[in-house]
Design a protein around this motif. Structure first.
Motif, short mmCIF file in Angstrom:
data_model
loop_
_atom_site.label_atom_id
_atom_site.label_comp_id
_atom_site.label_asym_id
_atom_site.label_seq_id
_atom_site.Cartn_x
_atom_site.Cartn_y
_atom_site.Cartn_z
N ASP A 148 0.78 5.87 11.65
CA ASP A 148 -0.13 6.40 10.65
C ASP A 148 -1.17 5.36 10.24
O ASP A 148 -0.87 4.41 9.51
CB ASP A 148 0.66 6.87 9.43
N GLU A 149 -2.41 5.59 10.67
CA GLU A 149 -3.48 4.63 10.39
C GLU A 149 -3.71 4.50 8.89
O GLU A 149 -4.03 3.42 8.39
CB GLU A 149 -4.80 5.07 11.03
N ASN A 150 -3.58 5.61 8.15
CA ASN A 150 -3.82 5.56 6.71
C ASN A 150 -2.82 4.62 6.03
O ASN A 150 -3.17 3.89 5.10
CB ASN A 150 -3.69 6.95 6.10
N SER A 165 -3.84 1.08 6.42
CA SER A 165 -5.00 0.74 5.61
C SER A 165 -4.62 0.59 4.13
O SER A 165 -5.03 -0.35 3.47
CB SER A 165 -6.08 1.81 5.78
N GLY A 190 -11.01 -0.18 2.85
CA GLY A 190 -9.83 0.67 3.02
C GLY A 190 -10.28 2.06 3.43
O GLY A 190 -11.42 2.46 3.16
N LEU A 191 -9.41 2.81 4.06
CA LEU A 191 -9.82 4.11 4.59
C LEU A 191 -8.66 5.09 4.54
O LEU A 191 -7.56 4.79 5.01
CB LEU A 191 -10.28 3.92 6.05
N TYR A 192 -8.91 6.25 3.94
CA TYR A 192 -7.93 7.34 4.00
C TYR A 192 -8.63 8.59 4.52
O TYR A 192 -9.52 9.12 3.85
CB TYR A 192 -7.31 7.61 2.62
N ARG A 193 -8.27 9.02 5.72
CA ARG A 193 -8.87 10.21 6.32
C ARG A 193 -7.76 11.17 6.70
O ARG A 193 -6.71 10.77 7.16
CB ARG A 193 -9.67 9.85 7.58
N ARG A 232 -8.31 13.58 12.57
CA ARG A 232 -8.63 12.41 11.73
C ARG A 232 -9.75 11.60 12.35
O ARG A 232 -10.61 11.08 11.65
CB ARG A 232 -7.40 11.52 11.59
#
Lengths: 262, 262, 262, 262
Positions: B67-69, B72, C56-59, C96
């Motif tokens: 999970d990339e999120n 991050s 930071g990144l949330y997608r 994503r």
């Protein structure tokens, strides 16, 4: 408010009704015409009868309009009886477990409507579910609770009576809790051999429900999927439609007193 | 069985403990060493205290390792108190609502263990949740039910007593239902100012639970995240650890009779 | 068509602009007012600068309106510079990797618009990405390709020149392929210290783009998030806005010939 | 490394091979025995031929073991030719678009292996895809690129020659880039009438590949799904297996020089 479609008839590809028509259910997920909400993007589901007494089921929390798997399944699965539903959530989470249709053994159920004050009386509604069916409660929707409650009240013997009895109990709980908001209920139930479609409201605003019967089969919809208005008949409020391929559809009164907060 | 980690101390980036170490929690999602299951790929969650009395929460049903999120958020959020959890489901669905940690106001809770016979007694365990907290029940796990039940029994006053009282009720329900499988319970609770970590089992096999306290803070883990074994102490079975930054960790017996199916 | 928001100013919780206002970006995901599509439900993203030079990144590919994680992150993350975007896909998949914003090192980019005929010339647009940046191409959108192409043309030195040069190349590829559909481009770029916002179209219909500067900071939006129309100024078509907290916003012409299919 | 299964024979429910056996493919998603990785939890896919020349396809980024939809589809879909795949990602993202099998018209393809140095030469591998097939490139895997490249080199005429020619080009790109890591390739291809299964490696460690042919049909697997070892024969390294129901399986050498980094 959600949108749904049920079909019983000659085996056809699901896409014939769910994906291809001018105003198909997938199109209704983005642009419903007669619902309270234009967008029905909080998940979807399709269930069909084929190889087994129990239906197959594909439910997903993404919007129907962008789901490649849904398009593929609709293009490949041929069935004589299927349900499809696109969801507009009314307070419960967007999860697979909250997506319609719900199944229990050979039964399948889906709903468009609202139980007024549901958040306050959810526990009481859940208490209507019999112990031996409680493990099948995997989500938090009013729909699933009503389905399981009705399953414990004789769905296999007399679906219209079982559903009416269940709604009577729900109305009693609403009254006890002092709820004044309405119970609005359009739904479809099947056991794999026929469709029972319900349209009832405790106020003057039952959600829309239509059906069309032809030589090939019978279709029940929240709103018409094409422009042939003469072909679509409204299910009268307060009635259950009993529909099966090869038999004329039959309307029965639901016999529910409407004394919610009198 | 799952794996978890809790931290209270000087504000640090979450990744310092959850992503960077040799045997970080994210690594444990693929290769746990001391759990019953090596893979903990049925969702995950991270909760942290920062801007508010209530914690922030990121939960997702995918495996943590991809999970990339999560990477991050771990790299960007600095916090003095956070929980992280990777899940191996034991019978309930893989949904966000079933992922740990769970939150209620300023409280946060996560768990690794099992309630023996849970499928048979789920309804009775849910009945321990007070009415006014029932709407916060959004999933179907034993963990969430126990958390909400304990929240109605004085978590704010005495967490160890409230949790012990709740487990006593759970054990009573297990006994009533004739369950012989064990109740195994390792868990962590916080109100944003301290951590209470529990290790208890009705049989001789409590899941592992360790802690390490240093100048910078205190860490509680299902299994060590690095190779410094001298630094990690086991929480003794049957005990609750009360841990807060700047105070020596304290061990208290949980005072739970172990007469499950006698 | 999508909707986006960019902010630079005193550190604030992201929710202040993305979730709380009357017509917040999350509300625009269901009911945009000025876009071609009312629903922007094909995923979303939020990126912010905090602990590192990189954002930071949330997608996520679900609709913004129903994502509990997004609400929590917006309520907990305080930042001096953040981007947020809700997507209405125009032909590429809902994943994503296709959600905005996109990041590269300390740069972040998001877009609302269209490259006419993109499906036919995607490979040519991708060819504009330098070899050493090609691994950062993880999705299939025009936006990501343009961002990476611009990154190879001096984003760090002169963002307006780099972006104009890239669009000139895109226009040349459109011309070569005989595309007559328009290139419409509103976008926001940042390196963590300032925002460059672009509004340009090869026809007379550039998507809307507004900004508001006050003592606390500067906001750039696809459409206003509240009812104070006097506070919002339109970015003139054909211009780039250079905006940073504490400096007056500046408008620069983009210097792009508009001879698409002459 | 991934695990896969292909079947051609009398129409059977997909679950017969994918879900029910002792060591079914779904079980292999958690506990593979012969692969480099025990866990294959980075998405999955199942494709089948039924109503159309083109296969149906269900791919999802969650682990196979917890996906209710997969179980339902396997229990309901009967097919004479299907592929199933569980993925262990080797550097590319966990997205539907990166899940096997891949389809193009009536062709379907899946793979287990690695292109050594792929991250460095991805662009060159993609350059092997013909222009008119490039829009079908929706993910970032080596597998999809090789499939589309082969599709432009005569898959319909001679699949073994087309695949061998493509691998020769891939090897040439690896050599040009100075890659010393191996190309390992086990894969299955079908056009809906037969299966071509490939096993080749530039070093001495080709991934495993087995097949079993009986009266009911032919099965190709990464590793056996049951304990009848006498029934499973290994595809010899360097060979393609041409398998179709009702015809004896045939082995052909792939004729690929193995001079990678000489």
């Amino acid at each position: 408010m959600c949108r749904f479609l049920a079909y019983h008839g000659e085996p056809i590809l699901i896409e014939t009704l769910v994906a291809s028509p001018t105003h198909s259910l997938i199109k209704q997920s983005q642009h419903a015409a007669e619902g309270k909400t234009e967008t029905n993007g909080d998940g979807f589901g399709v269930g069909w009868y084929g190889e087994r007494a129990e239906p197959g089921l594909y439910r997903e929390l993404r919007p129907a309009w962008s789901d490649e798997n849904l398009w593929s399944i609709c293009a490949q699965v041929r069935s004589k009886l299927f349900f499809a539903h696109v969801r507009a959530a009314t307070g419960t989470a967007t999860t697979r477990a909250n997506c319609h249709p719900f199944t229990l053994g050979r039964f399948m159920f889906m709903h468009n409507g609202q139980v007024g004050g549901y958040r306050a009386i959810r526990r009481r509604i859940e208490a209507l579910v019999p112990d031996d069916l409680y493990l099948s409660r995997t989500g938090t929707t009013d729909t699933e609770a009503i389905f399981l409650a009705a399953a414990g009240r004789g769905l296999a013997d007399d679906p219209v009576a079982a559903m009416s009895a269940t709604l009577r109990l729900v109305l009693a709980e609403m009254r006890r809790a002092g709820v004044t908001a309405a119970l609005r209920f359009t739904a479809a139930l099947t056991d794999g051999t026929a469709i029972w479609a319900f349209r009832w409201s405790s106020d003057a605003f039952p959600p829309t429900l239509y059906y069309r019967q032809g030589a090939c089969g019978v279709i029940v919809v929240s709103e018409p999927i094409d422009d042939e208005p003469e072909g679509w008949r409204a299910v009268p409020a307060g009635h259950a439609l009993v529909a099966a391929h090869g038999r004329p559809a039959e309307l029965r009164p639901m016999e529910l007193e409407v004394a919610l907060a009198a």
